[in-house]
Write an enzyme that holds these catalytic residues in place. Structure first.
Site, PDB file in Angstrom:
ATOM      1  N   LYS A  67       5.857  -7.925   7.924  1.00 10.34           N
ATOM      2  CA  LYS A  67       6.150  -6.913   8.945  1.00 10.34           C
ATOM      3  C   LYS A  67       4.998  -5.914   9.016  1.00 10.34           C
ATOM      4  O   LYS A  67       4.585  -5.357   8.008  1.00 10.34           O
ATOM      5  CB  LYS A  67       7.450  -6.184   8.598  1.00 10.34           C
ATOM      6  N   ARG A 111      16.441  -1.231  11.836  1.00  8.19           N
ATOM      7  CA  ARG A 111      16.833  -1.484  10.435  1.00  8.19           C
ATOM      8  C   ARG A 111      16.811  -0.192   9.628  1.00  8.19           C
ATOM      9  O   ARG A 111      17.600  -0.015   8.697  1.00  8.19           O
ATOM     10  CB  ARG A 111      16.008  -2.608   9.819  1.00  8.19           C
ATOM     11  N   GLN A 139      13.655   7.559  15.924  1.00  2.35           N
ATOM     12  CA  GLN A 139      14.453   7.315  14.728  1.00  2.35           C
ATOM     13  C   GLN A 139      15.699   8.201  14.701  1.00  2.35           C
ATOM     14  O   GLN A 139      16.756   7.781  14.205  1.00  2.35           O
ATOM     15  CB  GLN A 139      13.609   7.510  13.463  1.00  2.35           C
ATOM     16  N   VAL A 159      22.063  17.857  16.716  1.00  2.00           N
ATOM     17  CA  VAL A 159      20.638  17.526  16.661  1.00  2.00           C
ATOM     18  C   VAL A 159      19.819  18.801  16.638  1.00  2.00           C
ATOM     19  O   VAL A 159      20.003  19.686  17.486  1.00  2.00           O
ATOM     20  CB  VAL A 159      20.213  16.689  17.895  1.00  2.00           C
ATOM     21  N   GLY A 222      12.358   9.824   6.377  1.00  2.00           N
ATOM     22  CA  GLY A 222      11.018  10.055   6.932  1.00  2.00           C
ATOM     23  C   GLY A 222       9.860   9.780   5.996  1.00  2.00           C
ATOM     24  O   GLY A 222       8.759   9.451   6.439  1.00  2.00           O
ATOM     25  N   ALA A 223      10.074   9.920   4.690  1.00  2.00           N
ATOM     26  CA  ALA A 223       8.942   9.843   3.756  1.00  2.00           C
ATOM     27  C   ALA A 223       8.614   8.391   3.437  1.00  2.00           C
ATOM     28  O   ALA A 223       9.093   7.817   2.469  1.00  2.00           O
ATOM     29  CB  ALA A 223       9.262  10.610   2.478  1.00  2.00           C
ATOM     30  N   ASP A 224       7.779   7.792   4.286  1.00  2.00           N
ATOM     31  CA  ASP A 224       7.448   6.376   4.113  1.00  2.00           C
ATOM     32  C   ASP A 224       5.998   6.170   3.681  1.00  2.00           C
ATOM     33  O   ASP A 224       5.505   5.052   3.689  1.00  2.00           O
ATOM     34  CB  ASP A 224       7.734   5.604   5.406  1.00  2.00           C
ATOM     35  N   LYS A 228       4.030  12.511   2.806  1.00  2.00           N
ATOM     36  CA  LYS A 228       5.172  12.902   3.639  1.00  2.00           C
ATOM     37  C   LYS A 228       6.290  13.469   2.758  1.00  2.00           C
ATOM     38  O   LYS A 228       6.486  13.044   1.621  1.00  2.00           O
ATOM     39  CB  LYS A 228       5.668  11.711   4.452  1.00  2.00           C
TER      40      LYS A 228
END
Lengths: 321, 321
Positions: A67, A111, A139, A159, A222-224, A228
């Protein structure tokens, strides 16, 4: 070989079925049934862009998946946001390419949304009603869709975004399908939420630890990548339960990493989501506990969602070309 | 987006032009102009298969490249051999996929052939005539084609393989285009060769160090993953010059790694090919020296060959679809 584009892929993913596949993927991972090599990463500092390559093989599956996901925040804002990419499905017995799923990030977005909702369902108080979404990008939308699909219609979504107008736009866009409204005061929203989902590209904490009430569950997606961060390290340290998708990854560059570097938590202070889903570990122990799910994204999810897409394609009579 | 298949790609690559691009890629690498993250790797032990993911970005180029190459030795023998895969070209400013080059390994085969011939040209004695090719697979064929394209028609090729009939078949297949014959006695052939090119998937030395005569150049291209080895460590230790495509990689899993693990050589005992091509380092110093080029394959080559293909496609009026 099968080649599908974004629209075809999005049409083929039925969220409740995909949720089952993603849940199974976390369980397989925690059973040690998935070969997950380290994530590849390349950055383009001049435009603050990056590309992740996640790949792996699930024991017994005839295929493996590579991916590729790109994030270029400086892209002009488009419907699909700043992410792009594709998944490749290759035979695990011959190496031949079986499918090119040119999803332009939609599979990754879906996912990730599903993983967030699965973690929330597993860890939040069962009487949770109010879900605060921090973030207004693609997201954030996926988290709302997935939480509703997995947990039911009774949820009320709020939100909040740095841009009040984007928060209002997202609430407008989804208002016809879900109970969702935008909020302007983050502190008040954090204090009253049952569940907080952070879905931003932030590099610093989004809110203070002491705003978070007892009994709250937080899902952070969020922390990928290194650098981050969405959660205050004091919140991570204070939580009664810290759950991760993959310990090695979250301690390397997820929310857990920042607290670990400061010595506030150690490796044994985190549990894997798959262990909780398999009931090999206990999740929430008290309604007053604060629980955190730190999700950095793993190839097992990419394998599962690619499988969902190809199964649906074939079930509808789609053929190899 | 451009999508090309194996046949289209093979037709677009003109070897002399591609050789220039590959040579430039080695020079750029040694000038530090290429971002080359560590190679991704996943194995499928049940069928002895594996997959490499090489990716990188050359300074100033608008695109970056992700190259996926699979090797499944148990595949039934086909024209394309046991390798497969594709290269993806993505924008370095937006992350969008620009091209899918579904080459089924042909680009990797051709750039590896070219790298071998560039190394031989740079390091062999200028009066070299006899080139012994050890190996009979697709890469052996590419080495012959590339050495002839880069060094000229005066070369005499000898082919040796564990299977004498495969060596004879390869010699027959290429006999109309090049001066090539199969040989059955490896020791005699090694002793009399000016150049030896090893292009096998071997995991142990193919011939003894003491068979190699003074003045011989050896180009080894087979060791592209841990566990693979073509050259005797004593030959590596004995050589007067050891040149590599990328020091970190060759000391990790190339021919150099086996000698380094045994303490026979150290990091400072290898030079990078780009340094020699740039004349920043001296290559062969004497006609009697033994020189070795250890090529494990780097993403800079994959970037260069993808660029060659896309430039040729566009020059011929090909369009994005």
């Amino acid at each position: 070989m099968i080649i599908l584009d974004r629209r075809q892929i999005e049409d083929l993913i039925y969220l409740p079925a995909a949720a089952t596949a993603i849940r199974d993927a976390f369980c397989s991972t925690s059973r040690g049934e998935v070969n997950l090599p380290p994530v590849g990463h390349i950055t383009f500092p001049q435009v603050s862009g990056d590309c992740h390559i996640k790949y792996g093989h699930m024991q017994g599956k005839p295929d493996f998946v590579i991916k590729i996901a790109t994030g270029f925040p400086q892209n002009a804002e488009t419907e699909g946001g700043t992410g792009n990419g594709m998944s490749l499905v290759l035979s695990a017995t011959t190496g031949a390419v079986q499918a090119i799923l040119h999803d332009e990030m939609v599979m990754t977005d879906m996912r990730t949304g599903l993983a967030g909702s699965i973690a929330t369902q597993a860890l939040a108080r069962s009487d949770s009603r109010t879900v605060l979404i921090v973030g207004t990008g693609p997201q954030a939308m996926r988290q709302i869709e997935s939480h509703a699909a997995v947990m039911g219609d009774h949820l009320n979504f709020e939100v909040w975004g740095r841009s009040a107008s984007k928060a209002a736009q997202l609430a407008d866009k989804l208002g016809g399908r879900f109970a969702v409204r935008s909020v302007s005061d983050l502190e008040t929203a954090v204090r009253s939420a049952d569940v907080i989902v952070t879905a931003t590209g932030s590099t610093k904490p989004l809110f203070q630890s002491d705003w978070v009430s007892a009994g709250t569950h937080i899902t952070a997606v969020g922390a990928d990548a290194p650098g981050k961060q969405e959660l205050d390290v004091n919140l991570v340290a204070r939580a009664d339960l810290r759950v991760v998708d993959l310990a090695a990854q979250c301690l390397d560059h997820g929310e857990m990493s920042h607290a670990a570097v400061q010595g506030l938590i150690a490796g044994q202070d985190v549990l894997e989501l798959g262990q909780v889903l398999l009931q090999a570990a206990t999740g929430r122990k008290s309604p007053g506990h604060i629980t955190i799910a730190d999700l950095t994204g793993i190839a097992a999810q990419d394998i599962a969602i690619a499988d969902v897409v190809l199964k649906a394609y074939r079930a509808k009579g789609g053929r190899d070309v």
